[in-house]
Design a protein around this motif. Structure first.
Motif: not given
Length: 211
Positions: A88-94
């Motif tokens: 979820r954190g990775f997706c939010s960065v993108i």
């Protein structure tokens, strides 16, 4: 009257500085960082001498013009890395960086530039890419990020997203959101994932490793 003169001059100098920064931000956002100092001075309606008095080099001007974007970018990465769910954190960065980038054509140019004449962000870039590589490693260990991901893949997305700035202004944010969804879908681990081609070497070795 004489007591007021230094204050008036200081106010005038601050006004010139503010106008130069405003002009630089606008031109960098519209055209990228290849705009000249003379073009910036013309947009700010100041003479070249005034511009160079406030900003002796273009490097200093680029640094200050993108101070907000750089802080925002770091905040996005900090928030993503702090999320207890790494995917979820990775997706939010993108998602969030895609939106940040589409609002300013020049920021990705400056952030990813390898030109030592304008690259003032190398330390920030190295730090953020290292943090993102660690976040990606956790997402992959959780089985959610595709196993053959390397940090260069994220750089490709950042560079590709820069092209969205050529879309009509009214459509840019919607295009950026859709682009982020497509990128995330490509990064997701799936038994149907095809084999990727060899990754280009876009970043330094320490950031490339995804543990």
């Amino acid at each position: 009257m004489t007591d007021r003169l230094p204050h008036m001059l200081r106010a005038d100098a601050q006004d010139n500085r503010d106008r130069v920064l405003e002009a630089a931000r606008a031109l960098f956002a519209e055209r990228g960082i290849d705009v000249t100092m003379r073009q910036i001075a013309r947009r700010a309606d100041v003479g070249p001498a005034t511009l160079y008095r406030r900003f002796p080099t273009k490097q200093i001007l680029v640094d200050e013009a993108f101070e907000y974007e750089l802080r925002s970018c770091r905040g996005i990465v900090d928030d993503g890395c702090a999320d207890p769910d790494p995917w979820r954190g990775f997706c939010s960065v993108i998602e969030r960086i895609s939106l940040l980038n589409v609002r300013n054509q020049g920021f990705v140019d400056a952030f990813m530039s390898a030109n030592p004449g304008i690259d003032t962000f190398s330390a920030h870039r190295a730090s953020l890419l290292r943090m993102l590589a660690e976040l990606a490693g956790r997402a992959r260990a959780a089985g959610q990020l595709r196993r053959d991901f390397v940090i260069d893949d994220l750089v490709i997305v950042l560079l590709a997203g820069r092209g969205l700035s050529s879309t009509p202004p009214s459509s840019r944010e919607a295009a950026a959101r859709r682009f982020a969804v497509l990128a995330i879908d490509g990064f997701r681990e799936s038994p149907t994932n095809g084999d990727l081609t060899r990754a280009p070497r876009l970043v330094f070795e320490k950031a490339r490793t995804v543990r």
